[in-house]
Design a protein around this motif. Structure first.
Motif, PDB file in Angstrom:
ATOM      1  N   GLN A  53       4.624  -5.178  -7.139  1.00 45.76           N
ATOM      2  CA  GLN A  53       4.664  -3.925  -6.852  1.00 45.76           C
ATOM      3  C   GLN A  53       3.414  -3.018  -7.307  1.00 45.76           C
ATOM      4  O   GLN A  53       2.690  -2.230  -6.601  1.00 45.76           O
ATOM      5  CB  GLN A  53       5.942  -3.076  -7.048  1.00 45.76           C
ATOM      6  CG  GLN A  53       7.268  -3.495  -6.661  1.00 45.76           C
ATOM      7  CD  GLN A  53       8.384  -2.906  -7.327  1.00 45.76           C
ATOM      8  OE1 GLN A  53       8.313  -2.555  -8.760  1.00 45.76           O
ATOM      9  NE2 GLN A  53       9.351  -2.828  -6.322  1.00 45.76           N
ATOM     10  N   GLU A 113       0.635  -3.761   1.497  1.00 44.62           N
ATOM     11  CA  GLU A 113       2.160  -3.394   1.404  1.00 44.62           C
ATOM     12  C   GLU A 113       2.991  -4.690   1.696  1.00 44.62           C
ATOM     13  O   GLU A 113       3.998  -4.761   1.200  1.00 44.62           O
ATOM     14  CB  GLU A 113       2.340  -2.562   2.743  1.00 44.62           C
ATOM     15  CG  GLU A 113       1.767  -1.119   2.791  1.00 44.62           C
ATOM     16  CD  GLU A 113       2.138  -0.363   4.073  1.00 44.62           C
ATOM     17  OE1 GLU A 113       2.846  -0.965   4.732  1.00 44.62           O
ATOM     18  OE2 GLU A 113       1.791   0.977   4.091  1.00 44.62           O
ATOM     19  N   GLY A 141       4.830  -5.529  -1.822  1.00 43.34           N
ATOM     20  CA  GLY A 141       5.970  -4.653  -1.936  1.00 43.34           C
ATOM     21  C   GLY A 141       7.082  -5.187  -0.977  1.00 43.34           C
ATOM     22  O   GLY A 141       8.134  -5.281  -1.651  1.00 43.34           O
ATOM     23  N   VAL A 176       9.105  -8.333  -2.672  1.00 50.77           N
ATOM     24  CA  VAL A 176      10.253  -7.928  -3.784  1.00 50.77           C
ATOM     25  C   VAL A 176      11.478  -7.978  -3.593  1.00 50.77           C
ATOM     26  O   VAL A 176      12.191  -8.891  -4.245  1.00 50.77           O
ATOM     27  CB  VAL A 176       9.678  -6.780  -4.400  1.00 50.77           C
ATOM     28  CG1 VAL A 176      10.618  -6.481  -5.521  1.00 50.77           C
ATOM     29  CG2 VAL A 176       8.309  -6.709  -5.004  1.00 50.77           C
TER      30      VAL A 176
END
Length: 273
Positions: free
Chosen positions: A208, A217, A220, A223
């Motif tokens: 992150q 991006e 993220g 995750v």
């Protein structure tokens, strides 16, 4: 003698045939005779029960601190499972690496030459223990915090509440199995614990931060599909915008366990003990 009976490997000591049930019993005895197992289970249960007491005490002192008259939801009872991830991760690793460090693994593999049932039996015992501790712990947390919340206490009379309670046990069972697989792959307690805790607790934050710092991006987006985050969705009461649903998240966690466990089985059968 039937074909099914003759296919079972004989006990090298001249005793009864080696069946999976007997291997599970053996692994249960070995695991429960280790002092580290009882310490890990005790600390896990303590964490699952005690951590939710803090927000409950805050609510008793000032109901506005947790939403006023609305009170908490059943998700507040699972706060301690985040600590349990650490203790059960360590237990899962030690369940297999202790045998390598002590040399007992040679005796184990002599008694069960096919090897694969040994790892599967360890997984069965660990998963049952972790799930029981998780479910019982959350239920005890509800009992302990009930006087503090009073009329605002979370209700267990809904399907969502029981999904959260039972899901907590399944999530912790998954953590223990994931740690077992990593321990079997690395055979080193220190290295395996570092990998397990890094994968479950450190890597999500790193991705992150890296995604934010680098403007990527995709970091993220990865995750939610990591095993720790995917498994945790089942304990969430309300939707949080996560791309995975409660049971889909558990399936993703199960896929991680299947891949790592499959690799562990393959290496166990090909490497010397």
């Amino acid at each position: 003698m039937s074909a099914a009976t003759s296919a079972r490997p004989a006990d090298p000591r001249g005793g009864r045939a080696v069946t999976f049930g007997r291997v599970v019993r053996s692994e249960r005895i070995k695991l429960l005779t280790l002092r580290s197992t009882w310490w890990a289970l005790a600390l896990t249960l303590l964490a699952v029960v005690a951590v939710p007491v803090l927000p409950a005490a805050l609510y008793a002192a000032d109901p506005a601190s947790l939403g006023g008259a609305l009170g908490p939801d059943v998700g507040a009872l699972t706060a301690g499972t985040e600590v349990a991830v650490i203790t059960l991760g360590v237990l899962g690793v030690l369940a297999v690496t202790n045998e390598y460090s002590s040399g007992m693994v040679r005796a184990t593999m002599t008694a069960v030459p096919r090897r694969t049932p040994v790892l599967l039996a360890k997984g069965v015992v660990l998963a049952v223990l972790a799930a029981l501790v998780g479910v019982v712990g959350v239920l005890l947390a509800w009992v302990v915090t009930l006087p503090l919340y009073g009329d605002a206490a979370p209700s267990l009379a809904t399907a969502t509440a029981w999904r959260v309670v039972l899901g907590s046990g399944l999530r912790l069972a998954g953590v223990a199995l994931l740690a077992l697989a990593v321990g079997a792959l690395l055979r080193s307690a220190a290295g395996a614990v570092a990998v397990v805790l890094g994968l479950l607790l450190v890597l999500p934050g790193v991705l992150q931060v890296a995604g934010f710092a680098l403007g990527v991006e995709a970091f993220g987006r990865v995750v939610p599909f990591l095993p720790g985050q995917a498994g945790a969705v089942v304990t969430q009461v309300a939707p949080t915008g996560d791309p995975l649903g409660p049971w889909t998240g558990l399936l993703v966690m199960a896929a991680w366990i299947a891949v790592l466990g499959g690799a562990a089985v393959a290496l166990l059968r090909s490497r010397d003990v």
